[in-house]
Design a protein around this motif. Structure first.
Motif, short mmCIF file in Angstrom:
data_model
loop_
_atom_site.label_atom_id
_atom_site.label_comp_id
_atom_site.label_asym_id
_atom_site.label_seq_id
_atom_site.Cartn_x
_atom_site.Cartn_y
_atom_site.Cartn_z
N GLN A 61 0.70 -1.34 -0.11
CA GLN A 61 0.03 -0.10 -0.07
C GLN A 61 0.93 1.45 0.12
O GLN A 61 0.64 2.38 -0.74
N ASP A 88 -9.82 -6.62 8.20
CA ASP A 88 -8.91 -6.40 6.87
C ASP A 88 -9.88 -6.11 5.76
O ASP A 88 -9.63 -5.22 4.96
N LEU A 119 -9.75 -2.56 3.57
CA LEU A 119 -9.66 -2.45 2.20
C LEU A 119 -10.99 -1.84 1.67
O LEU A 119 -10.64 -0.95 0.64
#
Length: 424
Positions: A28, A84, A88
């Motif tokens: 990222q 998670d 996202l």
């Protein structure tokens, strides 16, 4: 880093998730740098960097948690995956939503859940990811590109991506769950096979020691028989001495017969070559022999089943195994034992009920293991039940020990044995 941690499957999977999240955070940061300095894209960088920082804080908390020896539950592991997914979703919301090429990363937590968690968690994760993807079709911050010129073609493209994702999600959830179940069943079968092989090795070791002991004891017993014979002929005038010598010679003869039978049993024919005997007659012979061995123990015998009684394999190993189970019950309950027998055309069900103190939790779990005994020191070696269980399983049967219900107390030994199928 984690060398001192427990090696349970979920803990190891959480360690892998921690390492995977490190890779994701690094990717990222690299993507942010590429989009900001190289592509010069105008995105809500403050919000996106905040999401990445929160994800890094979550991973730091996971690292600290892994340093503790707390067990990792399925709910905790699933919660980590859900966080998670939400991280996202937040990043995708600020960078084009369903039009972002990284939208397919939703498949990653779904695949992990399908491989590591029970099927119910997988389908919940599938519902969560499909819902997030669907919301991102309508609610998102657009990327700084003009798609208006593509018109309906771009809308169809995005809709096709969504449909492909839904199909991929369902297929992954279905097939990976099935594959995970198959792998767990295979691991269970392998564990049972390893346990069976270990038990066979123990039986072979015991048989080898028994045969060696029989050969070693044969010579001193023969010497004792010769010496007692000479003493019997030298002191014929002493009647009391003669009586004692006669008892001693009888005991020596009994020991020699026992050793002879032991060696004969070691080379006994295969089970399929042994003749059959009516099940009621076989059980009556076993009980008669046991009554001679333990005359002080009182017991009741109840038998019922189809007529004429089917046949059972008549082997010394099988009868000795039942004798061992009867002796264990007699050791626990000297006053009274109940023997209940039922049979049909296929199976024999034998229950030995005692009135002792019952089985402890450890005894219920470890009963039948080699060298485990609940008897005081010097009164048992822990091999009688082990050999009985192994022999009965060898003939296709099973042994189960449990505590009796009700106020009578005591334990119940349940034996199930297959019977010889009669051809019609």
């Amino acid at each position: 880093m984690f060398s001192d941690l427990s090696q349970s499957p979920l803990r190891k999977n959480l360690q892998r998730l921690f390492l995977l999240r490190n890779i994701v955070i690094a990717a990222q940061c690299l993507t942010f740098g590429l989009a900001y300095w190289i592509l010069e894209m105008n995105l809500p960088w403050t919000e996106m960097v905040a999401v990445a920082v929160l994800l890094a804080v979550l991973n730091l908390a996971t690292w600290l948690r892994l340093r503790r020896k707390w067990p990792v539950s399925s709910v905790e592991f699933f919660g980590q995956l859900v966080m998670d997914v939400f991280a996202l979703s937040a990043l995708l919301y600020f960078s084009g939503g369903s039009t972002n090429p990284f939208i397919s990363l939703y498949l990653l937590p779904l695949t992990i859940a399908a491989a590591a968690l029970p099927w119910a968690y997988t389908w919940v994760m599938a519902a969560i990811t499909i819902s997030c993807y669907t919301l991102l079709l309508f609610y998102y911050v657009p990327l700084p590109h003009d798609h208006d010129e593509h018109g309906s073609e771009f809308i169809m493209h995005v809709s096709g991506m969504w449909l492909a994702f839904v199909l991929s999600t369902v297929l992954i959830a279905w097939f990976v769950v099935k594959m995970g179940i198959s792998i767990r069943e295979r691991d269970k079968d392998l564990a049972l096979a390893r346990e069976q092989a270990l038990r066979n090795e123990q039986i072979i070791a015991l048989g080898t020691l028994a045969a060696g002991a029989a050969h070693e004891l044969g010579t001193p017993l023969a010497t004792m028989a010769v010496v007692t014979g000479e003493l019997q002929h030298e002191h014929t005038e002493n009647s009391e001495f003669q009586n004692n010598i006669r008892i001693l010679r009888d005991q020596i003869s009994h020991c020699k017969r026992t050793l002879t039978q032991l060696l004969a049993d070691a080379g006994q024919a295969r089970a399929e070559d042994v003749s059959g005997q009516a099940v009621d007659s076989f059980l009556r012979q076993v009980l008669d022999k046991w009554q001679l061995m333990r005359p002080s123990v009182k017991f009741t015998y109840q038998a019922s089943g189809v007529e004429p009684p089917p046949q059972i394999l008549n082997t010394q190993l099988l009868s000795q195994s039942i004798l061992n189970l009867l002796n264990n019950a007699a050791d626990a309950s000297l006053q009274h034992i109940e023997v209940e027998v039922k049979w049909n055309h296929h199976e024999l069900h034998l229950q030995i009920l005692d009135h002792g103190e019952g089985l402890s939790g450890e005894a219920v779990q470890r009963a039948g293991q080699a060298f485990f005994t609940t008897k005081p020191g010097g009164q048992g070696f822990g091999i009688g039940l082990f050999l009985a269980n192994a022999n009965i399983e060898r003939f296709g049967g099973s042994v189960r020990l449990m505590n009796r219900e009700g106020r009578d107390g005591g334990a119940c030994t349940e034996v199930i044995l297959p019977l010889i199928q009669q051809s019609i």
